[in-house]
Design a protein around this motif. Structure first.
Motif, PDB file in Angstrom:
ATOM      1  N   ALA B  28       9.446  31.744  52.678  1.00 17.58           N
ATOM      2  CA  ALA B  28       8.652  30.982  51.709  1.00 17.58           C
ATOM      3  C   ALA B  28       7.297  31.648  51.490  1.00 17.58           C
ATOM      4  N   HIS B  31       7.709  34.972  49.575  1.00 18.91           N
ATOM      5  CA  HIS B  31       8.027  34.733  48.158  1.00 18.91           C
ATOM      6  C   HIS B  31       6.771  34.298  47.389  1.00 18.91           C
ATOM      7  N   GLU B  32       5.944  33.461  47.988  1.00 12.75           N
ATOM      8  CA  GLU B  32       4.702  33.052  47.316  1.00 12.75           C
ATOM      9  C   GLU B  32       3.790  34.269  47.115  1.00 12.75           C
ATOM     10  N   ARG B  36       5.649  34.124  43.551  1.00 12.37           N
ATOM     11  CA  ARG B  36       6.814  33.217  43.461  1.00 12.37           C
ATOM     12  C   ARG B  36       8.019  33.906  42.848  1.00 12.37           C
ATOM     13  N   LEU B  39      13.398  35.666  45.318  1.00  9.63           N
ATOM     14  CA  LEU B  39      14.261  34.849  46.172  1.00  9.63           C
ATOM     15  C   LEU B  39      15.710  34.895  45.704  1.00  9.63           C
ATOM     16  N   PRO B  42      19.293  29.260  46.153  1.00  6.94           N
ATOM     17  CA  PRO B  42      19.268  28.418  47.357  1.00  6.94           C
ATOM     18  C   PRO B  42      20.641  28.073  47.931  1.00  6.94           C
ATOM     19  N   ASP B 171      14.878  28.613  55.229  1.00 11.17           N
ATOM     20  CA  ASP B 171      14.487  28.273  53.860  1.00 11.17           C
ATOM     21  C   ASP B 171      15.166  29.143  52.814  1.00 11.17           C
ATOM     22  N   MET B 214      -8.652  18.524  43.513  1.00  8.07           N
ATOM     23  CA  MET B 214      -7.731  18.203  42.426  1.00  8.07           C
ATOM     24  C   MET B 214      -8.178  17.012  41.580  1.00  8.07           C
TER      25      MET B 214
ATOM     26  N   ASP C  93      14.011  23.443  43.378  1.00 11.47           N
ATOM     27  CA  ASP C  93      12.847  24.120  43.967  1.00 11.47           C
ATOM     28  C   ASP C  93      12.351  23.400  45.235  1.00 11.47           C
ATOM     29  N   LYS C 139      11.724  28.380  47.282  1.00  5.20           N
ATOM     30  CA  LYS C 139      11.075  28.511  45.968  1.00  5.20           C
ATOM     31  C   LYS C 139       9.885  27.568  45.837  1.00  5.20           C
ATOM     32  N   GLY C 140       8.721  28.110  45.560  1.00  4.08           N
ATOM     33  CA  GLY C 140       7.519  27.300  45.417  1.00  4.08           C
ATOM     34  C   GLY C 140       7.379  26.670  44.044  1.00  4.08           C
ATOM     35  N   THR C 141       6.393  25.794  43.905  1.00  4.58           N
ATOM     36  CA  THR C 141       6.185  25.075  42.656  1.00  4.58           C
ATOM     37  C   THR C 141       4.743  25.270  42.196  1.00  4.58           C
ATOM     38  N   VAL C 142       4.488  24.891  40.930  1.00  2.00           N
ATOM     39  CA  VAL C 142       3.129  24.959  40.400  1.00  2.00           C
ATOM     40  C   VAL C 142       2.511  23.557  40.425  1.00  2.00           C
ATOM     41  N   LYS C 143       1.262  23.469  40.013  1.00  2.00           N
ATOM     42  CA  LYS C 143       0.559  22.184  39.912  1.00  2.00           C
ATOM     43  C   LYS C 143      -0.080  22.154  38.531  1.00  2.00           C
TER      44      LYS C 143
ATOM     45  N   ALA D  89      14.170  29.948  38.239  1.00  2.00           N
ATOM     46  CA  ALA D  89      14.965  29.069  39.108  1.00  2.00           C
ATOM     47  C   ALA D  89      15.968  28.342  38.232  1.00  2.00           C
ATOM     48  N   THR D 145       2.970  27.673  31.393  1.00  2.00           N
ATOM     49  CA  THR D 145       2.921  28.703  32.419  1.00  2.00           C
ATOM     50  C   THR D 145       3.381  30.044  31.854  1.00  2.00           C
TER      51      THR D 145
END
Lengths: 227, 227, 227, 227, 227, 227
Positions: B28, B31-32, B36, B39, B42, B171, B214, C93, C139-143, D89, D145
């Motif tokens: 993980a 990959h980041e 990202r 990978l 899954p 993962d 945030m 993800d 797999k990461g995510t965005v915000k 993904a 994105t």
């Protein structure tokens, strides 16, 4: 394959000693010994890692969402049997839980193979009652429609005739027709016997390329080595 | 991608020390650190919980139901490699078992990543030989058709070039191109370094909302709190 | 179901003592007590065997590949809650890892149910923070995009209203509407009470056919026994 | 594979006349001519029966649920191109509809291949704008994105480099690297040339067993005829 | 969600004129107008290309393999309704065929949406009776277990309350809560109104990049053009 | 089920007139007449809408990615046969295209049922040669490994014995054992005969509730009508 509402009481079971020996060899070896045949689809998975079981098949044909016939099947179990349950259509409901497992175990069943879902898997694991299924689901079932017991069924893509030998482990579920049980055992045992020596050689760094004499056929097939 | 019947013997492998450090950071984080990317899908899962491995890729291209080239690949393994096996079409057969694992281990392989099935998983687990696969299946394979070794392959949706760094754990499986190994390590290590402090704050009850500032962007985006 | 960009702070939670008792009974028993309703789809699986959790639902609605609202949800967690996360479209993800778990745990969450992927599962397992998910993915995510917190959501095929009781174990995830929590508990407890005696009988070899008086209805339905 | 946020304007496209001739031969013939390589996964299906298209690839890399870069890609389309869209993904959202199709068509695109969903399929069909996708979905996307345009992508299991020849029809989608376009065409044309005579013979009842001289190899392989 | 064995006769249906106008706009536009919400999963497909329908929902909750309640539902249909059928567990059986379609049509139903299988699709197509389903299957069902009619159901991941507006076409199935029907129509009509002008511009070769003023935000987000 | 490398030349085929009459009744009616048994899984779909075929089964057992035995099977086809092809493991490759179809048609085959992929579907459609398959794929196959012809096979979950009647249409594929062909026809014809009258009544608005006398059993089962 088409009888509904019948229970066959007299099943010609494969020899239990042969079944036990096939069980000790495992699903992969047994399947190879049958000419790479007789496996259920790989979506059939044990509910806990390391599960191993063998036995003679008591078969059940069930309808979607209805587990009535599993109770009928319980009475037909003899010590050393494996229950094999097929469904007339795809279904993931939890047909089987700890109460039925208690009953099956009391009757001498070695385990269950079911092309649907099961539940109470924590308790089943504690009971060390092995189950191979396509799903785990808390979803319960009704008891409303007749199926059959001890008719030939197709379970996860494999034909299972009552009395066949079932060999199940982490790798999957193999089905050996009762008539072929002894000859399959002979072939599987021969295969197994040669594996120990091979394993020792490979562990020392000998290559399969040499041990199996593959270099010449590979060259003939046209394999080229480039730098 | 299109060469069949060739084996490349000379692979420019990523630096093994860098590979080891990437391995310690996990799939993980790696990959980041690549933005990202990199990978595998899954559906690739380890055969036992807690499996962890890293290494430089030896690649194999196989045909459905045919594992011949895995034997050819064994000879190309150097200590610290991970074997990455792709299939030319979807297949769940059990291409790999305890004998090949014994051979791969003797050659110094750290593990296997295969976009198909494996078998003998109980023995592989006892050997602590980690494998990531899309299926577990007792189904055996033939040895009849040539594939290739050490050509670029697409495995579970990721491009793997021989010598790339493979990082695999619970993962999933990350692929780091050899050229990017050092820069990815730098980015991943920086990312990791900041995590300890964050974890401590979060454990004390500090909210990510505050720690990551945030609240203002959320308000700007229009988030409304209602009672 | 259609509000985006809102956070409801005041949730009428089901009684925590009732939630705890429902949790002790397990997902299968609770689902039966609701008339075989209220289950999430069986693809929702715990990240480690033996996971068990219960709590009152804090719900989150997320977009594909975006976990921003999980941070917003953290602030709404009260001790004894279970976070239930739904996605507006299918996504595998890894929305959740060890940092968020640390935060959720610090806030008193009992666990997470998410209709998507999670990562850092080795660490989550060591933390004994239970998660039910449809996938494991590095797999990461965005915000980047707003969702909502504490609106009704559909998670894995089940409607979850904030404050509902969630009961999750190896068998799956059951959802009990807050209004039905007490009556469901009563029915489930009654059901459970009768199971011990049944189990004892079955363990002695009594058949379900006799214990449940099934022989007559089976005969009426036309079941035939053949030799 | 790992660049995000870039648009390459200068793409070395395969020769358009060669692309047209490959298109006329169809995906199956082209794939065979490449040594049975270069196909996308069979889940990629045309949105209407009989769709046929070919062209040089303009590639796009998109994030789940975000179609912003399709607008960026539109500007890079030249007459005779096929747009090939990959997602970082798995996602089934409807990234593409009639407005984008109008724009792509005005730019001279021959069609779209996307490893995700599309919508407005009735209008796309009326426009005779061919699309190969893994899903049809009314679900819309955001524009938030960055991805990339004209970087190598992996689409439905196949590596696509900008400028490659894409050949798509009812049977699927084949990818021919620009460097191999002419040699693939030569091999494919030779293959096709021999098919007419074969078809005529087979239509007259000549068996493939005889036409391809299979009887001897089958006998050598051990085939037995029984009555 | 949990009532079994009940039929609600009085349903507050959304306005039929509003439903008709929403139907004319199509599932994609309606879903966008609701803030990209309210869609069923994309596995729901029409049984013939070009199918289009709208109506007010009559809901049915069915058990796996049992279509009894579809007959009960028939009586509750009023002209302009769409029947929406949910199943308590995953099932692909053919619940609905030409006889039920004849009955539904005679009652004035505009179509059927069912999270299971249907059969007699050739005849249904000839009748121009549109159905959206997750499977086509000849497998028949029994009539043994009670479900419910006109209770809220979750169908293919969407909550449907009796009387809601259903809009279905090639792109999928959208659900508009009755209370939101007018406001959704207003938003959808506004959206639609602007599309004609956009389409004309795009057809002339104007880029979305310019028409939507995307160049500046893309540059701010860091997009780089390379040659 | 386990013989490899054999071709049975003499097959006891079901009566062709009976097969034709069963074909006219369709898969759904035939399956109901067998007591709701004998269907292949619903993933088997025709390659074009409206396909209909019937015939006596010539069976083929193939290995993944290898279509050699289809050529062997061609010689065993007699006018009125349907070829039924099973694979020893899951595979979506395109085993069958227009050349084989030309040969099969010249031999008098009515169609093909294959638990794998096919290609050249545009040409097959123009030839009006009906095929039911689980996939469409341009992926070619090799000719390297023996299978068998005219042995019992399991195709898409159904047991098919050479000579059985196959009935296939838009709804799926039904298999009638040769011994049961006449009795199944009698039952199916009786069922069909009553449908015309029912359809007329339903078209006039008579409810199934009344026509089938369901009101009383529904009331007994506890159905409640609420306003």
């Amino acid at each position: 394959m088409n009888e509904i509402g019948v229970v066959y009481r007299n099943v010609r079971r494969a020899d239990s000693a042969v079944a036990a020996k096939l069980g000790a060899l495992g699903a992969a070896t047994v399947h190879e010994a049958m000419g790479r045949m007789g496996l259920m689809k790989p979506y059939m998975r044990p509910i806990y890692a390391g599960a191993q079981a063998f036995g003679t098949a008591v078969t059940v044909l069930l309808h979607p969402g209805d587990n009535w016939m599993l109770h009928v099947a319980a009475e037909q179990i003899r010590p050393g049997d494996m229950v094999v349950a097929a469904i007339t259509a795809d279904c993931t409901d939890g047909y089987f839980g700890d109460l039925l497992a208690t009953s099956f175990k009391a009757r001498g069943a070695h385990g269950l193979v079911i092309d649907a879902g099961v539940r109470d898997v924590r308790v089943l694991t504690e009971m060390v009652f092995p189950v191979w299924s396509k799903a785990i689901s808390a979803k319960g079932t009704v008891k409303a429609t007749l199926g059959s017991v001890n008719v030939p069924v197709i379970c996860a893509g494999a034909l299972v005739t009552p009395g066949d030998v079932i060999v199940a482990d982490d790798d999957g579920v193999a089905v050996v027709p009762a008539d072929l049980a002894q000859s399959t055992l002979d072939a599987a045992a021969a295969r197994e016997a040669s594996e120990g020596a091979k394993r020792a050689k490979l562990a020392q760094g000998v290559l399969g390329l040499d041990m199996y004499n593959m270099r010449e056929p590979l060259q003939k097939a046209g394999l080229r080595y480039l730098d």
